[in-house]
Design a protein around this motif. Structure first.
Motif, PDB file in Angstrom:
ATOM      1  N   ASN A  46       0.497  -1.360   0.077  1.00 51.20           N
ATOM      2  CA  ASN A  46      -0.055  -0.027  -0.096  1.00 51.20           C
ATOM      3  C   ASN A  46       1.148   1.372   0.475  1.00 51.20           C
ATOM      4  OD1 ASN A  46      -2.132   1.864   0.768  1.00 51.20           O
ATOM      5  ND2 ASN A  46      -2.983   0.859   1.789  1.00 51.20           N
ATOM      6  N   PRO A  47       0.464   2.202  -1.425  1.00 49.36           N
ATOM      7  CA  PRO A  47       1.431   3.201  -0.955  1.00 49.36           C
ATOM      8  C   PRO A  47       1.626   4.192   0.192  1.00 49.36           C
ATOM      9  CG  PRO A  47       0.032   3.502  -3.006  1.00 49.36           C
ATOM     10  CD  PRO A  47      -0.068   1.850  -2.347  1.00 49.36           C
ATOM     11  N   ARG A  48       0.165   4.108   0.314  1.00 47.23           N
ATOM     12  CA  ARG A  48      -0.397   4.910   1.959  1.00 47.23           C
ATOM     13  C   ARG A  48       1.050   4.492   3.517  1.00 47.23           C
ATOM     14  NH1 ARG A  48      -6.617   6.046   1.266  1.00 47.23           N
ATOM     15  NH2 ARG A  48      -6.587   6.532  -0.361  1.00 47.23           N
ATOM     16  N   GLN A  49       1.233   3.355   2.903  1.00 45.68           N
ATOM     17  CA  GLN A  49       2.714   2.732   4.428  1.00 45.68           C
ATOM     18  C   GLN A  49       3.199   2.999   3.780  1.00 45.68           C
ATOM     19  OE1 GLN A  49       0.173  -0.065   4.838  1.00 45.68           O
ATOM     20  NE2 GLN A  49      -1.741   0.530   6.140  1.00 45.68           N
ATOM     21  N   ALA A  50       4.361   3.542   3.140  1.00 47.88           N
ATOM     22  CA  ALA A  50       5.101   3.848   2.493  1.00 47.88           C
ATOM     23  C   ALA A  50       5.963   3.917   3.994  1.00 47.88           C
ATOM     24  CB  ALA A  50       5.574   4.876   1.505  1.00 47.88           C
ATOM     25  N   ASP A  51       5.947   4.560   4.703  1.00 45.41           N
ATOM     26  CA  ASP A  51       6.737   5.200   6.300  1.00 45.41           C
ATOM     27  C   ASP A  51       7.204   3.675   6.581  1.00 45.41           C
ATOM     28  OD1 ASP A  51       7.081   7.677   5.077  1.00 45.41           O
ATOM     29  OD2 ASP A  51       5.837   7.997   6.828  1.00 45.41           O
ATOM     30  N   THR A  52       6.317   3.062   6.665  1.00 42.34           N
ATOM     31  CA  THR A  52       6.309   1.372   7.561  1.00 42.34           C
ATOM     32  C   THR A  52       6.167   0.271   6.028  1.00 42.34           C
ATOM     33  OG1 THR A  52       3.716   1.431   8.021  1.00 42.34           O
ATOM     34  CG2 THR A  52       5.440   2.990   9.311  1.00 42.34           C
ATOM     35  N   ALA A  53       6.917   0.198   5.363  1.00 42.89           N
ATOM     36  CA  ALA A  53       6.676  -0.454   4.635  1.00 42.89           C
ATOM     37  C   ALA A  53       7.143  -1.798   4.221  1.00 42.89           C
ATOM     38  CB  ALA A  53       6.891   0.097   2.547  1.00 42.89           C
ATOM     39  N   ARG A  54       8.546  -1.439   5.296  1.00 45.95           N
ATOM     40  CA  ARG A  54       9.136  -3.276   5.677  1.00 45.95           C
ATOM     41  C   ARG A  54       9.087  -2.893   6.850  1.00 45.95           C
ATOM     42  NH1 ARG A  54      10.618  -5.569   0.487  1.00 45.95           N
ATOM     43  NH2 ARG A  54      11.110  -3.458  -0.806  1.00 45.95           N
ATOM     44  N   ARG A  55       8.478  -4.268   6.745  1.00 50.95           N
ATOM     45  CA  ARG A  55       8.259  -4.604   8.907  1.00 50.95           C
ATOM     46  C   ARG A  55       9.252  -6.220   8.755  1.00 50.95           C
ATOM     47  NH1 ARG A  55       3.465  -6.776   8.875  1.00 50.95           N
ATOM     48  NH2 ARG A  55       3.534  -8.739   9.474  1.00 50.95           N
ATOM     49  N   VAL A  56       9.976  -5.945   9.763  1.00 46.00           N
ATOM     50  CA  VAL A  56      10.964  -6.829   9.764  1.00 46.00           C
ATOM     51  C   VAL A  56      10.240  -7.712  11.425  1.00 46.00           C
ATOM     52  CG1 VAL A  56      13.298  -8.047  10.995  1.00 46.00           C
ATOM     53  CG2 VAL A  56      12.812  -6.463   8.749  1.00 46.00           C
ATOM     54  N   GLU A  57      10.760  -8.995  11.165  1.00 50.84           N
ATOM     55  CA  GLU A  57      10.098  -9.349  12.453  1.00 50.84           C
ATOM     56  C   GLU A  57      11.438 -10.980  13.183  1.00 50.84           C
ATOM     57  OE1 GLU A  57       6.558 -11.861  12.374  1.00 50.84           O
ATOM     58  OE2 GLU A  57       5.888 -10.249  10.529  1.00 50.84           O
ATOM     59  N   ILE A  58      11.496 -10.721  13.976  1.00 52.28           N
ATOM     60  CA  ILE A  58      12.940 -11.699  14.063  1.00 52.28           C
ATOM     61  C   ILE A  58      12.213 -12.977  16.044  1.00 52.28           C
ATOM     62  CG2 ILE A  58      15.170 -12.103  15.008  1.00 52.28           C
ATOM     63  CD1 ILE A  58      15.561  -9.019  14.494  1.00 52.28           C
ATOM     64  N   THR A  59      12.306 -14.323  15.722  1.00 49.65           N
ATOM     65  CA  THR A  59      11.983 -14.716  16.889  1.00 49.65           C
ATOM     66  C   THR A  59      13.341 -15.584  16.623  1.00 49.65           C
ATOM     67  OG1 THR A  59       9.647 -15.000  15.877  1.00 49.65           O
ATOM     68  CG2 THR A  59      10.744 -16.976  17.379  1.00 49.65           C
ATOM     69  N   VAL A  60      13.457 -15.402  17.962  1.00 49.91           N
ATOM     70  CA  VAL A  60      15.073 -16.412  18.527  1.00 49.91           C
ATOM     71  C   VAL A  60      14.962 -17.697  19.459  1.00 49.91           C
ATOM     72  CG1 VAL A  60      17.512 -16.252  20.095  1.00 49.91           C
ATOM     73  CG2 VAL A  60      16.318 -14.537  18.529  1.00 49.91           C
ATOM     74  N   VAL A  61      15.362 -18.429  19.608  1.00 45.56           N
ATOM     75  CA  VAL A  61      14.587 -20.132  20.179  1.00 45.56           C
ATOM     76  C   VAL A  61      16.195 -20.301  21.236  1.00 45.56           C
ATOM     77  CG1 VAL A  61      14.682 -22.082  20.768  1.00 45.56           C
ATOM     78  CG2 VAL A  61      13.206 -20.992  18.649  1.00 45.56           C
ATOM     79  N   ALA A  62      16.250 -19.944  22.669  1.00 52.81           N
ATOM     80  CA  ALA A  62      17.137 -19.997  23.459  1.00 52.81           C
ATOM     81  C   ALA A  62      16.592 -21.052  24.237  1.00 52.81           C
ATOM     82  CB  ALA A  62      18.210 -18.782  23.545  1.00 52.81           C
ATOM     83  N   GLY A  63      17.730 -22.094  24.488  1.00 57.92           N
ATOM     84  CA  GLY A  63      16.727 -23.226  25.643  1.00 57.92           C
ATOM     85  C   GLY A  63      15.641 -23.507  24.959  1.00 57.92           C
ATOM     86  N   ARG A  64      15.080 -23.708  26.807  1.00 54.99           N
ATOM     87  CA  ARG A  64      13.167 -23.452  26.446  1.00 54.99           C
ATOM     88  C   ARG A  64      12.672 -22.062  25.973  1.00 54.99           C
ATOM     89  NH1 ARG A  64      10.810 -27.216  30.524  1.00 54.99           N
ATOM     90  NH2 ARG A  64       9.038 -27.070  28.516  1.00 54.99           N
ATOM     91  N   THR A  65      12.775 -20.787  25.497  1.00 56.37           N
ATOM     92  CA  THR A  65      12.787 -19.722  26.050  1.00 56.37           C
ATOM     93  C   THR A  65      12.580 -18.922  24.866  1.00 56.37           C
ATOM     94  OG1 THR A  65      13.551 -18.984  28.050  1.00 56.37           O
ATOM     95  CG2 THR A  65      12.580 -17.298  26.823  1.00 56.37           C
ATOM     96  N   VAL A  66      11.491 -18.324  24.380  1.00 60.39           N
ATOM     97  CA  VAL A  66      10.877 -18.059  22.647  1.00 60.39           C
ATOM     98  C   VAL A  66      11.060 -16.453  23.131  1.00 60.39           C
ATOM     99  CG1 VAL A  66       9.656 -18.178  20.864  1.00 60.39           C
ATOM    100  CG2 VAL A  66      10.389 -20.035  22.008  1.00 60.39           C
ATOM    101  N   VAL A  67      11.349 -15.787  22.245  1.00 59.40           N
ATOM    102  CA  VAL A  67      11.789 -14.405  21.654  1.00 59.40           C
ATOM    103  C   VAL A  67      11.516 -13.295  20.478  1.00 59.40           C
ATOM    104  CG1 VAL A  67      13.465 -12.036  23.899  1.00 59.40           C
ATOM    105  CG2 VAL A  67      13.502 -14.088  24.245  1.00 59.40           C
ATOM    106  N   ARG A  68      10.652 -12.299  21.043  1.00 55.26           N
ATOM    107  CA  ARG A  68      10.445 -12.158  19.465  1.00 55.26           C
ATOM    108  C   ARG A  68      10.433 -10.989  19.581  1.00 55.26           C
ATOM    109  NH1 ARG A  68       5.604 -10.041  17.324  1.00 55.26           N
ATOM    110  NH2 ARG A  68       5.473 -10.077  14.889  1.00 55.26           N
ATOM    111  N   ALA A  69      10.636  -9.893  18.639  1.00 56.61           N
ATOM    112  CA  ALA A  69      10.216  -8.642  18.295  1.00 56.61           C
ATOM    113  C   ALA A  69      10.332  -8.602  17.128  1.00 56.61           C
ATOM    114  CB  ALA A  69      11.645  -7.805  18.791  1.00 56.61           C
ATOM    115  N   GLU A  70       9.211  -6.875  17.137  1.00 56.16           N
ATOM    116  CA  GLU A  70       9.059  -6.179  14.972  1.00 56.16           C
ATOM    117  C   GLU A  70       9.156  -4.831  15.110  1.00 56.16           C
ATOM    118  OE1 GLU A  70       5.216  -6.460  14.233  1.00 56.16           O
ATOM    119  OE2 GLU A  70       5.222  -8.248  14.808  1.00 56.16           O
TER     120      GLU A  70
END
Length: 226
Positions: A46-70
């Motif tokens: 959507n060109p109206r969302q050009a300022d946020t056109a790219r989204r990066v999601e990162i999910t990390v598994v460390a032991g039994r812990t799952v941590v996520r950020a975007e």
């Protein structure tokens, strides 16, 4: 640490893969037991969302812990940096909490089904069978970690369903897990009541808890208490 980079509605350029590889040492420096990191780059057309056109999601598994950020930005490298800043902060919180023996907290959720992978994150249905209607998406049988996604007709609406396996946990543990994955809510089974429950952000430092039960079960509980 295994690093998997995938794209949604976009092709992943080698330059982006190289930058991800070089910057993920920030993760291993904080969480040397990290086993897997999944980075998903999404392009919003959507060109109206050009300022946020790219989204990066990162999910990390460390032991039994799952941590996520975007994070979202006009370009993928800026979004990656912002997502990494959030992720490393949450990883530090997880590390510090593990060091706090007075709390005695060990994450209770099962690892299976908590991390999306290219094999399960698709719209091809379950077991390779295509799903062509919302009814089929909801009715189809899923195994742990499997997902199904279907677009509703010619609309932009997409319905996605996924099965997670998790052991019961306390409200305090559910709040902790919610903070780690960066969501405003977290679905869990309350080990004190056995009910499906949701913790969620209200405002400031205020949180809420929803519990779900059936009239039949409540009637049985009331009858047994007489």
């Amino acid at each position: 640490m295994e690093i998997v980079v995938t794209g949604r509605h976009t092709q992943i350029k080698q330059k982006f893969r190289d930058v991800v590889e070089s910057k993920m040492n920030r993760v291993t420096a904080i969480a040397p037991d990290a086993q897997r990191a999944q980075v998903v780059l999404t392009h919003e057309g959507n060109p109206r969302q050009a300022d946020t056109a790219r989204r990066v999601e990162i999910t990390v598994v460390a032991g039994r812990t799952v941590v996520r950020a975007e994070a979202s930005s006009a370009d993928e490298l800026s979004a990656l940096d912002m997502a990494l800043d959030k992720l490393t902060l949450r990883l530090r919180r997880a590390r510090d909490r593990r060091k706090d023996h007075r709390r005695g907290y060990v994450p209770m959720h099962q690892l299976e089904g908590m991390v999306e992978s290219p094999e399960t994150d698709s719209d091809d249905g379950v077991d390779g069978e295509p799903v062509t209607s919302p009814e089929a998406a909801v009715a189809s049988d899923l195994g742990p970690g499997e997902s199904v996604e279907v677009q509703v007709g010619d609309t932009p609406i997409v319905i996605r369903r996924k099965l997670h396996i998790a052991e019961p946990m306390s409200i305090d543990e559910a709040l902790y897990e919610m903070e780690l994955i960066g969501h405003d809510f977290f679905l869990f089974v309350n080990k004190a009541t056995g009910r499906p429950s949701v913790v969620y952000h209200r405002h400031g430092w205020s949180y809420g808890v929803f519990e779900i039960d059936t009239p039949e079960n409540m009637a049985q509980i009331k009858e047994s208490g007489k």
